[in-house]
Design an enzyme around this catalytic site. Structure first.
Site, PDB file in Angstrom:
ATOM      1  N   ALA A  11       0.470  -1.181  -0.346  1.00  0.00           N
ATOM      2  CA  ALA A  11       0.153  -0.007  -0.136  1.00  0.00           C
ATOM      3  C   ALA A  11       0.978   1.491   0.002  1.00  0.00           C
ATOM      4  O   ALA A  11       1.453   2.050   1.412  1.00  0.00           O
ATOM      5  CB  ALA A  11      -0.905   0.111   1.018  1.00  0.00           C
ATOM      6  N   PRO A  60      -4.192   9.233  -3.502  1.00  0.00           N
ATOM      7  CA  PRO A  60      -5.061   9.792  -3.268  1.00  0.00           C
ATOM      8  C   PRO A  60      -4.168  11.854  -5.010  1.00  0.00           C
ATOM      9  O   PRO A  60      -4.067  11.824  -6.160  1.00  0.00           O
ATOM     10  CB  PRO A  60      -6.060  10.690  -3.663  1.00  0.00           C
ATOM     11  CG  PRO A  60      -6.755   9.267  -2.932  1.00  0.00           C
ATOM     12  CD  PRO A  60      -5.178   9.204  -1.720  1.00  0.00           C
ATOM     13  N   GLY A  70       0.824   9.442  -6.514  1.00  0.00           N
ATOM     14  CA  GLY A  70       1.324   8.886  -7.201  1.00  0.00           C
ATOM     15  C   GLY A  70       2.145   8.230  -7.938  1.00  0.00           C
ATOM     16  O   GLY A  70       3.767   7.793  -6.354  1.00  0.00           O
ATOM     17  N   TRP A  80      -6.200   1.935  -4.959  1.00  0.00           N
ATOM     18  CA  TRP A  80      -5.743   1.391  -5.792  1.00  0.00           C
ATOM     19  C   TRP A  80      -4.561   0.622  -5.817  1.00  0.00           C
ATOM     20  O   TRP A  80      -3.853   0.068  -6.031  1.00  0.00           O
ATOM     21  CB  TRP A  80      -4.625   2.085  -7.342  1.00  0.00           C
ATOM     22  CG  TRP A  80      -5.521   2.952  -8.285  1.00  0.00           C
ATOM     23  CD1 TRP A  80      -5.973   4.531  -8.386  1.00  0.00           C
ATOM     24  CD2 TRP A  80      -6.180   2.211  -9.064  1.00  0.00           C
ATOM     25  NE1 TRP A  80      -6.815   4.082  -9.444  1.00  0.00           N
ATOM     26  CE2 TRP A  80      -7.546   3.156  -9.694  1.00  0.00           C
ATOM     27  CE3 TRP A  80      -6.972   0.936 -10.007  1.00  0.00           C
ATOM     28  CZ2 TRP A  80      -8.295   2.663 -11.062  1.00  0.00           C
ATOM     29  CZ3 TRP A  80      -7.426   1.120  -9.973  1.00  0.00           C
ATOM     30  CH2 TRP A  80      -8.936   1.452 -11.202  1.00  0.00           C
ATOM     31  N   THR A 134      -3.645  -3.128  -5.160  1.00  0.00           N
ATOM     32  CA  THR A 134      -3.979  -4.816  -5.163  1.00  0.00           C
ATOM     33  C   THR A 134      -3.886  -5.718  -4.222  1.00  0.00           C
ATOM     34  O   THR A 134      -3.359  -4.894  -3.707  1.00  0.00           O
ATOM     35  CB  THR A 134      -2.653  -4.786  -6.662  1.00  0.00           C
ATOM     36  OG1 THR A 134      -3.017  -3.837  -7.689  1.00  0.00           O
ATOM     37  CG2 THR A 134      -3.287  -6.528  -7.663  1.00  0.00           C
ATOM     38  N   GLY A 166      10.735  -5.005  -8.701  1.00  0.00           N
ATOM     39  CA  GLY A 166       9.606  -5.501  -9.896  1.00  0.00           C
ATOM     40  C   GLY A 166       9.282  -5.599 -10.762  1.00  0.00           C
ATOM     41  O   GLY A 166       8.490  -5.925 -11.911  1.00  0.00           O
ATOM     42  N   ARG A 184      -8.827 -15.621 -42.042  1.00  0.00           N
ATOM     43  CA  ARG A 184      -9.970 -14.435 -42.256  1.00  0.00           C
ATOM     44  C   ARG A 184      -9.269 -14.528 -43.805  1.00  0.00           C
ATOM     45  O   ARG A 184      -8.301 -14.019 -44.439  1.00  0.00           O
ATOM     46  CB  ARG A 184     -10.162 -13.078 -41.819  1.00  0.00           C
ATOM     47  CG  ARG A 184     -11.110 -12.199 -42.378  1.00  0.00           C
ATOM     48  CD  ARG A 184     -12.468 -11.882 -41.286  1.00  0.00           C
ATOM     49  NE  ARG A 184     -13.216 -11.258 -42.213  1.00  0.00           N
ATOM     50  CZ  ARG A 184     -14.092 -10.817 -42.566  1.00  0.00           C
ATOM     51  NH1 ARG A 184     -14.617 -12.361 -42.250  1.00  0.00           N
ATOM     52  NH2 ARG A 184     -14.966  -9.894 -42.442  1.00  0.00           N
ATOM     53  N   GLU A 215       3.977   0.622 -11.279  1.00  0.00           N
ATOM     54  CA  GLU A 215       5.022  -0.015 -10.787  1.00  0.00           C
ATOM     55  C   GLU A 215       6.439   1.536 -11.864  1.00  0.00           C
ATOM     56  O   GLU A 215       7.296   1.478 -11.897  1.00  0.00           O
ATOM     57  CB  GLU A 215       6.077  -1.140 -11.381  1.00  0.00           C
ATOM     58  CG  GLU A 215       4.670  -1.980 -10.469  1.00  0.00           C
ATOM     59  CD  GLU A 215       5.432  -3.189 -10.318  1.00  0.00           C
ATOM     60  OE1 GLU A 215       6.895  -3.293  -9.949  1.00  0.00           O
ATOM     61  OE2 GLU A 215       4.759  -4.627  -9.181  1.00  0.00           O
ATOM     62  N   GLY A 216       5.311   2.751 -12.032  1.00  0.00           N
ATOM     63  CA  GLY A 216       6.930   3.994 -12.898  1.00  0.00           C
ATOM     64  C   GLY A 216       5.833   3.436 -14.183  1.00  0.00           C
ATOM     65  O   GLY A 216       5.938   2.600 -14.827  1.00  0.00           O
TER      66      GLY A 216
HETATM   67  C1  LIG Z   1      -4.426  -1.650 -11.546  1.00  0.00           C
HETATM   68  C2  LIG Z   1      -3.694  -0.947 -10.892  1.00  0.00           C
HETATM   69  C3  LIG Z   1      -2.863  -1.823 -10.779  1.00  0.00           C
HETATM   70  C4  LIG Z   1      -1.925  -0.994  -9.414  1.00  0.00           C
HETATM   71  N1  LIG Z   1      -1.664  -1.485  -8.056  1.00  0.00           N
HETATM   72  C5  LIG Z   1      -1.140  -0.305  -6.803  1.00  0.00           C
HETATM   73  C6  LIG Z   1      -0.770  -1.360  -5.190  1.00  0.00           C
HETATM   74  O1  LIG Z   1      -0.559  -2.809  -5.510  1.00  0.00           O
HETATM   75  N2  LIG Z   1       0.052  -0.675  -4.414  1.00  0.00           N
HETATM   76  C7  LIG Z   1      -0.069   0.931  -5.334  1.00  0.00           C
HETATM   77  O2  LIG Z   1       0.810   1.667  -4.326  1.00  0.00           O
HETATM   78  N3  LIG Z   1      -0.647   1.616  -6.343  1.00  0.00           N
HETATM   79  C8  LIG Z   1      -0.822   0.702  -7.113  1.00  0.00           C
HETATM   80  N4  LIG Z   1      -1.494   1.026  -8.374  1.00  0.00           N
HETATM   81  C9  LIG Z   1      -1.442   2.669  -8.341  1.00  0.00           C
HETATM   82  C10 LIG Z   1       0.220   2.563  -9.275  1.00  0.00           C
HETATM   83  O3  LIG Z   1       1.597   2.553  -9.321  1.00  0.00           O
HETATM   84  C11 LIG Z   1      -0.299   4.426  -9.949  1.00  0.00           C
HETATM   85  O4  LIG Z   1      -1.362   4.866  -9.976  1.00  0.00           O
HETATM   86  C12 LIG Z   1       1.360   5.089 -10.627  1.00  0.00           C
HETATM   87  O5  LIG Z   1       2.085   4.854  -9.452  1.00  0.00           O
HETATM   88  C13 LIG Z   1       1.119   6.412 -11.141  1.00  0.00           C
HETATM   89  O6  LIG Z   1       0.238   7.199 -10.064  1.00  0.00           O
HETATM   90  P1  LIG Z   1      -0.565   7.775 -10.056  1.00  0.00           P
HETATM   91  O7  LIG Z   1      -2.108   7.301 -10.556  1.00  0.00           O
HETATM   92  O8  LIG Z   1      -0.755   8.965  -9.221  1.00  0.00           O
HETATM   93  O9  LIG Z   1      -0.372   9.049 -10.816  1.00  0.00           O
HETATM   94  P2  LIG Z   1       0.151  10.585 -11.604  1.00  0.00           P
HETATM   95  O10 LIG Z   1       1.202  10.185 -11.032  1.00  0.00           O
HETATM   96  O11 LIG Z   1      -0.903  11.941 -10.954  1.00  0.00           O
HETATM   97  O12 LIG Z   1       0.264  10.506 -13.211  1.00  0.00           O
HETATM   98  C14 LIG Z   1      -0.291  10.830 -13.705  1.00  0.00           C
HETATM   99  C15 LIG Z   1       0.160  11.146 -15.502  1.00  0.00           C
HETATM  100  O13 LIG Z   1       1.216  12.094 -14.834  1.00  0.00           O
HETATM  101  C16 LIG Z   1       2.077  11.444 -15.509  1.00  0.00           C
HETATM  102  N5  LIG Z   1       3.936  12.162 -14.824  1.00  0.00           N
HETATM  103  C17 LIG Z   1       3.990  12.215 -13.597  1.00  0.00           C
HETATM  104  N6  LIG Z   1       4.868  12.522 -12.795  1.00  0.00           N
HETATM  105  C18 LIG Z   1       5.854  12.595 -14.018  1.00  0.00           C
HETATM  106  C19 LIG Z   1       7.046  13.906 -14.511  1.00  0.00           C
HETATM  107  N7  LIG Z   1       7.887  14.372 -13.922  1.00  0.00           N
HETATM  108  N8  LIG Z   1       7.476  13.656 -15.753  1.00  0.00           N
HETATM  109  C20 LIG Z   1       6.339  13.450 -16.904  1.00  0.00           C
HETATM  110  N9  LIG Z   1       5.208  13.029 -16.362  1.00  0.00           N
HETATM  111  C21 LIG Z   1       5.155  13.141 -15.154  1.00  0.00           C
HETATM  112  C22 LIG Z   1       2.786  10.241 -15.432  1.00  0.00           C
HETATM  113  O14 LIG Z   1       3.324   9.669 -16.209  1.00  0.00           O
HETATM  114  C23 LIG Z   1       0.987   9.916 -15.552  1.00  0.00           C
HETATM  115  O15 LIG Z   1       0.739  10.313 -17.367  1.00  0.00           O
HETATM  116  C24 LIG Z   1      -2.176   0.475  -9.449  1.00  0.00           C
HETATM  117  C25 LIG Z   1      -2.460   1.113 -10.495  1.00  0.00           C
HETATM  118  C26 LIG Z   1      -3.258   0.674 -11.178  1.00  0.00           C
HETATM  119  C27 LIG Z   1      -3.747   1.551 -12.312  1.00  0.00           C
END
Ligand SMILES: Cc1cc2nc3c(=O)[nH]c(=O)nc-3n(C[C@H](O)[C@H](O)[C@H](O)COP(=O)(O)OP(=O)(O)OC[C@H]3O[C@@H](n4cnc5c(N)ncnc54)[C@H](O)[C@@H]3O)c2cc1C
Length: 396
Positions: free
Chosen positions: A132, A136, A139, A165, A167, A252, A278, A373-374
């Site tokens: 975890a 919100p 990320g 988010w 898993t 990972g 096809r 994972e980034g």
């Molecule tokens: C199916 C699924 C499973 C997941 N499982 C887990 C889990 O088990 N544990 C956990 O902790 N999280 C989990 N996550 C969360 C996931 O790790 C995050 O969604 C991810 O790290 C991105 O964070 P965010 O969604 O807040 O996007 P943000 O960080 O807000 O990014 C939004 C956009 O901005 C871009 N951006 C952000 N910073 C930069 C930068 N410096 N330069 C350029 N672009 C940038 C990003 O590339 C992205 O396109 C999961 C997500 C999904 C979809």
């Protein structure tokens, strides 16, 4: 009939790894593939999947024999994630969290008591784990985390904050929770805790909405409000949580990259199968040059992606890996895989748009691999930092 072995890894492997690939492929196609579509459509996390992975000795795969694992080499890890990823994205995603993030972080950063308590159950599937980290407001920028673990006594902390988010978050028996024990210190103030969830101060809920892919997985919100933990539930040292998180994610990412190779391969196989059978305009679709170009491009990029994944695995085994190696593999494999899945949908015409054919699920599932994972942009920042920094600074 298509020449399926052209996109399998087997010809490039030594006999030991080839036999391993064939064993995992046989397991994935006979056990996981038959329910992969069904759990996606029902949006159902299936315990049978955990039992199947445990029975195949996959959940402990990369862990050392001392910890009850199978001691896979990094190349075996990559092969297993490719084979399982080609059959069932939910199973591979589960494995990446259960073993790749949770069990491996406990093995690496945990103390003897934590290892003794949790590694066995995580390996035999009697316990489910989650990692975890994401919030919100935090990320990609993990250091901006708002969840705090405030000291309430010398050996006690109280966790308050919101994770999402996560898993396996709704079903986990053990959780690695990251929280700031010293918010002023930003990333140096983050600590990791290894906790059981069933006690006051934690509410778990399903993520709102319907997920695009990985629909047979559990993704949850965790709301902590005065959740009491003791100092001996810390994973690693106080203030070392950022290192635990980044160590887990860097390790990972290889499995995510390999899983993307599996999805890419499945999409290419489906596209070749379909376009060679096809017919339109009196001939198979595969006889049109525009179609051939797409198939050839995705065949080429599949081999490029796998080569980078295996290169990273070899460097990990040799102890010469740096962060850029896995960033390169993840970026290439997930982006090329996403393009292959997209074209597989296109090449199926209207059939590609329907769950009665296999490819729309592959396209939906691979989107998450570009994010978790980034994200791909974050992988690019890692690579750019390395190639623009003074010689010798390889971010290892
Ligand atoms: C199916 C699924 C499973 C997941 N499982 C887990 C889990 O088990 N544990 C956990 O902790 N999280 C989990 N996550 C969360 C996931 O790790 C995050 O969604 C991810 O790290 C991105 O964070 P965010 O969604 O807040 O996007 P943000 O960080 O807000 O990014 C939004 C956009 O901005 C871009 N951006 C952000 N910073 C930069 C930068 N410096 N330069 C350029 N672009 C940038 C990003 O590339 C992205 O396109 C999961 C997500 C999904 C979809």
């Amino acid at each position: 009939m298509t020449n399926a072995e052209l996109w399998l890894p087997d010809d490039d492997l030594d006999s030991e790894h080839r036999e391993f690939a064939q064993r995992i492929r046989e397991f994935a196609t006979s056990k996981l593939a038959p329910y992969a579509r069904e759990i996606d459509e029902r949006q159902e996390f299936r315990r049978e999947m955990v039992h199947d992975l445990a029975a195949a000795n996959v959940l402990g795969g990369p862990l050392d024999a001392d910890h009850g694992g199978a001691g896979w080499t990094p190349l075996q890890l990559a092969i297993a994630h490719e084979e399982i990823g080609a059959a069932c994205g939910n199973a591979r995603g589960f494995l990446a969290v259960q073993t790749g993030l949770v069990a491996q972080c406990i093995a690496r950063f945990g103390n003897d008591a934590q290892r003794r308590r949790w590694l066995g159950p995580l390996i035999d599937g009697s316990a489910i784990g989650c990692f975890a980290l994401t919030e919100p407001e935090a990320g990609s920028d993990v250091a901006s985390m708002k969840t705090t673990a405030q000291a309430t006594a010398e050996d006690r902390f109280s966790i308050t904050g919101h994770k999402w988010w996560i898993t396996n978050g709704g079903i986990a028996d053990v959780m690695i929770v990251f929280a700031s024990t010293d918010p002023e210190a930003r990333h140096k103030g983050i600590s990791a805790f290894l906790v059981t969830p069933n006690r006051p101060g934690l509410e778990r809920a399903e993520m709102p909405g319907v997920d695009l892919g990985h629909r047979g997985s559990d993704h949850a919100e965790l709301k902590f409000d005065g959740f009491e933990v003791t100092a001996d539930e810390m994973l690693g040292e106080r203030g070392n949580g950022f290192r635990v998180a980044m160590g887990g994610l860097a390790a990972g990412r290889l499995s995510v990259a390999a899983g993307a190779v599996g999805l890419h391969r499945a999409a290419l196989a489906a596209a070749v199968e379909f376009t060679t059978t096809r017919e339109q305009f009196g001939q198979p679709l595969s006889s049109f040059q525009m179609v051939q170009e797409r198939l050839a491009d995705h065949f080429t990029s599949l081999h490029c992606s796998r080569a980078l994944v295996h290169r990273c695995a070899h460097r990990r085994a040799a102890g010469t890996e740096n962060h850029a190696d896995v960033a390169l593999a993840k970026l290439q494999a997930t982006e090329a895989g996403a393009r292959a899945c997209e074209d597989a949908v296109m090449l199926h015409g209207a059939r590609g748009y329907s769950s009665a054919w296999p490819v729309e699920r592959l396209w939906r599932d691979i989107q998450a691999l570009r994010i978790y994972e980034g994200t791909s942009m974050i992988q690019k920042t890692i690579l750019a930092r390395m190639i623009t920094s003074p010689a010798g600074q390889k971010g290892s």
